[in-house]
Design a protein around this motif. Structure first.
Motif, mmCIF file in Angstrom:
data_model
loop_
_atom_site.group_PDB
_atom_site.id
_atom_site.type_symbol
_atom_site.label_atom_id
_atom_site.label_comp_id
_atom_site.label_asym_id
_atom_site.label_seq_id
_atom_site.Cartn_x
_atom_site.Cartn_y
_atom_site.Cartn_z
ATOM 1 N N THR A 298 0.833 -1.204 0.000
ATOM 2 C CA THR A 298 0.000 0.000 0.000
ATOM 3 C C THR A 298 0.865 1.250 0.000
ATOM 4 O O THR A 298 0.671 2.164 -0.802
ATOM 5 N N SER B 120 -1.924 -0.314 -6.894
ATOM 6 C CA SER B 120 -2.202 0.772 -5.942
ATOM 7 C C SER B 120 -1.850 2.117 -6.549
ATOM 8 O O SER B 120 -2.582 3.097 -6.385
ATOM 9 N N SER C 136 -5.340 3.354 -2.422
ATOM 10 C CA SER C 136 -4.152 2.520 -2.522
ATOM 11 C C SER C 136 -4.323 1.242 -1.714
ATOM 12 O O SER C 136 -3.932 0.148 -2.155
ATOM 13 N N LEU C 137 -4.935 1.360 -0.537
ATOM 14 C CA LEU C 137 -5.181 0.173 0.296
ATOM 15 C C LEU C 137 -6.132 -0.794 -0.418
ATOM 16 O O LEU C 137 -5.902 -2.009 -0.441
ATOM 17 N N ALA D 185 -4.208 -2.637 -3.056
ATOM 18 C CA ALA D 185 -3.319 -3.663 -2.523
ATOM 19 C C ALA D 185 -4.105 -4.904 -2.126
ATOM 20 O O ALA D 185 -3.706 -6.031 -2.423
#
Lengths: 318, 301
Positions: free
Chosen positions: B108, B174, B235-236, B239
């Motif tokens: 992430t 991400s 982004s999390l 991921a």
């Protein structure tokens, strides 16, 4: 005059590169010298984009400006596609790693029947139904909460937290609850689209002008009239924002949910099985369908928005 | 005249944020328990009938809240599982959620840094060149209407088949998700300076580089942090979805998938809760840096 020469040189090198690559696969591996055409092409394309931009800024007719406004990004995308094609066929990259655009297009055209069935299963059923239910319920809950500051204070933090966590993760749970068919995918879409709609509509309903509210108060308007004449119009940009964001989220949710279990049709199913069979051109053709569906629905919503909110200050200033 | 209220009167409670939040949370918890009973009891009743057992309501309730593989686990079951997999297992163990969160966190953060960097670079290019703005900006927007997240797992499988594994493929996904908000926010931010200020710098015959450093960049800060908050959450998500097919390699996404394969609903839910906590902590962290930068720049509030 100088620019015209550069642009022409770029155009010629582009045609020459395409010709070379389509006739001799792996030409760059055997004769690396031909690679020198590529930078010429790029410089030429860049200069023609610069010229078009200058033209667009100076042209007076609105139609011409709009036409050039489309031409510049189209040229940009075209050059990228050509680069992709040249790289893949020129270096004979294995099809498993990255198929050429021409291969993807051929697969798209020849397998259109399979792709359209997948599209009907994923988009017309799961995405559309889930998107409508999710957006409608988010909207209705926001209307209900809007009257009470107390409930707003309670729900807004929850809504904000929910929008920062990966809701896609509930896909396996929904598949467990609602079975393998499109209903479970629609359920994922409903939950994914609900919170953006709730938070945005609430923010939009709060965005009304207090002056307008005072005017309606002097007219002795009822609550539903205030809602209809002031709050909803003021909230429209926010609502459309959520609708647009949700149209992409819905497609993502439906496709990811299909990875966890699906009948033998659907875009997510197609992607996962064709990857297993290393048929990457079919995977990319499905991605093309997804990209088209995503962009067209986004574009249609944006068009509807500009028709409905042409009066809004944020649009008039342009 | 302002009415004086006792700190604990009904009125002050009505206006307090924590009280409202608490009430909503309590209501949601009660709903959760009811839903768990409703969803799980069906399964249990079928089980009782199959085995020809006699059952009554109190037995049904206690069983519904203590199933090993419930359709919907109760919050206390999830809490116990969380406690067990965070505090009672070694961090290096494959059963520890801390271990899996660490894997997710690394890709992430890498993806977030790459995405933020790419986003800022694109924004700087777009602000300074009309041609880039006209040619690139429409595609930046179109890029987000493509459901790349949905095909992310497949990209990772293919890259894995090419011996291209580790955190980088996940970080790329991400990055793709997180560059967009940064670009959009920074284009707005770098254009935020007053015309008056821009003209002042022009009278000083400041170079574009000086204008950028002394005026554009500082005035873009609020926009930067607002978009970084969105970017780190995206982004999390990237991921986690990227981890779905890499079952053996670990990460919260792989916990989701293995939980779904083996019907371990409690495992799925606890991974989800950890993901939610991770998301909120990351956003809060960006908020903390925002406050510090604001204080240094003399912006309060």
């Amino acid at each position: 005059m100088k620019h015209v020469t550069i642009i022409l040189a770029g155009f010629v090198s582009l045609l020459l590169s395409l010709y070379l690559v389509s006739n001799y696969e792996g030409v760059y591996l055997q004769r690396p010298l031909w690679l020198t055409l590529v930078p010429v092409m790029l410089v030429g394309a860049w200069f023609s984009m610069v010229q078009l931009t200058i033209l667009a800024d100076n042209v007076t007719s609105k139609l011409a400006e709009r036409f050039i406004g489309v031409m510049v990004p189209a040229l940009f995308a075209f050059v990228l596609l050509v680069l992709w094609q040249l790289t893949v066929t020129g270096f004979s990259v294995p099809k498993v790693l990255l198929p050429a655009p021409s291969t993807i297009l051929t697969t798209f055209v020849t397998h259109i029947d399979v792709l359209s069935k997948d599209f009907a299963q994923t988009w017309l059923k799961a995405v559309l139904v889930g998107w409508i239910i999710g957006c409608a319920s988010g909207f209705i809950v926001a209307l209900l909460i809007d009257g009470s500051p107390f409930l707003q204070k309670g729900f807004l933090p929850v809504g904000n937290i929910m929008s920062s966590i990966p809701i896609v993760g509930i896909a396996p749970i929904m598949v467990m609850w609602f079975g393998f068919d499109w209903q479970s995918k629609a359920a994922v879409v409903v939950i994914m689209t609900f919170f953006p709609m709730l938070v945005n509509t609430l923010a939009g309903l709060q965005a009304r002008d207090s002056l307008h509210l005072d005017v309606l108060q002097t007219y002795a308007c009822k609550r539903h009239q205030v809602l209809w004449y002031v709050q909803l119009p003021a909230a429209l940009p926010f609502i459309f924002n959520a609708l647009k964001v949700n149209s992409t989220l819905a497609l993502i949710g439906a496709i990811v949910a299909e990875f966890f279990g699906t009948p033998i049709v659907g875009m997510g199913f197609r992607i996962s099985t064709e990857v297993g069979r290393m048929n990457m051109d079919m995977v990319w053709a499905t991605i093309l369908v997804a990209a088209l569906a995503g962009s067209i629905s986004y574009g249609a919503l944006a068009l509807l928005e500009s028709k409905l909110t042409f009066w809004h200050p944020s649009r008039r200033s342009k | 005249m302002k009415r004086l209220t006792h700190p604990l009167s009904i009125d002050s409670l009505k206006n307090s944020q924590p009280a409202a939040l608490l009430l909503v949370l309590i209501a949601l918890t009660i709903l959760w328990y009811l839903a768990a009973f409703w969803l799980n009891s069906d399964l249990l009743i079928k089980g009782y009938e199959r085995r020809g057992m006699t059952w009554d309501v109190s037995r049904l309730i206690s069983d519904a809240y203590s199933m090993k593989r419930p359709l919907l686990p109760t919050p206390d079951q999830i809490g116990y599982e969380l406690y067990k997999s965070i505090f009672e297992t070694k961090i290096s163990s494959k059963r520890s959620l801390v271990y899996h969160s660490g894997i997710t966190l690394s890709s992430t953060l890498l993806g977030f840094l790459l995405g933020a960097f790419l986003g800022i670079v694109l924004a700087i290019g777009i602000v300074h060149s009309r041609t880039l703005e006209r040619s690139l900006m429409p595609w930046v927007i179109t890029s987000q209407t493509i459901p790349i997240l949905a095909i992310a797992p497949m990209i990772i499988v293919v890259l894995g088949a090419m011996n291209f594994t580790g955190i980088l493929p996940k970080a790329i996904i991400s990055m793709y998700l997180s560059f967009f908000p940064v670009t959009i926010g920074m284009v707005k931010g770098l254009r935020a300076p007053d015309t008056l200020h821009m003209e002042l710098l022009a009278t000083y015959s400041a170079s574009p580089e000086q204008t950028f450093r002394k005026l554009r960049w500082p005035s873009a800060m609020p926009y930067l942090f607002a978009s970084l908050k969105i970017a780190i959450a995206a982004s999390l998500v990237g991921a986690i979805v990227g981890e779905l097919p890499t079952g053996a390699q670990g990460g919260l996404g792989s916990r989701l998938l293995s939980g779904s394969y083996y019907g371990q609903t409690i495992q799925i839910w606890s991974a989800l809760v950890v993901a939610a906590i991770l998301g909120s902590v990351l956003v809060a962290l960006v908020g903390y840096f925002e406050k510090r930068v604001n204080r240094r720049m003399g912006i309060t509030g």
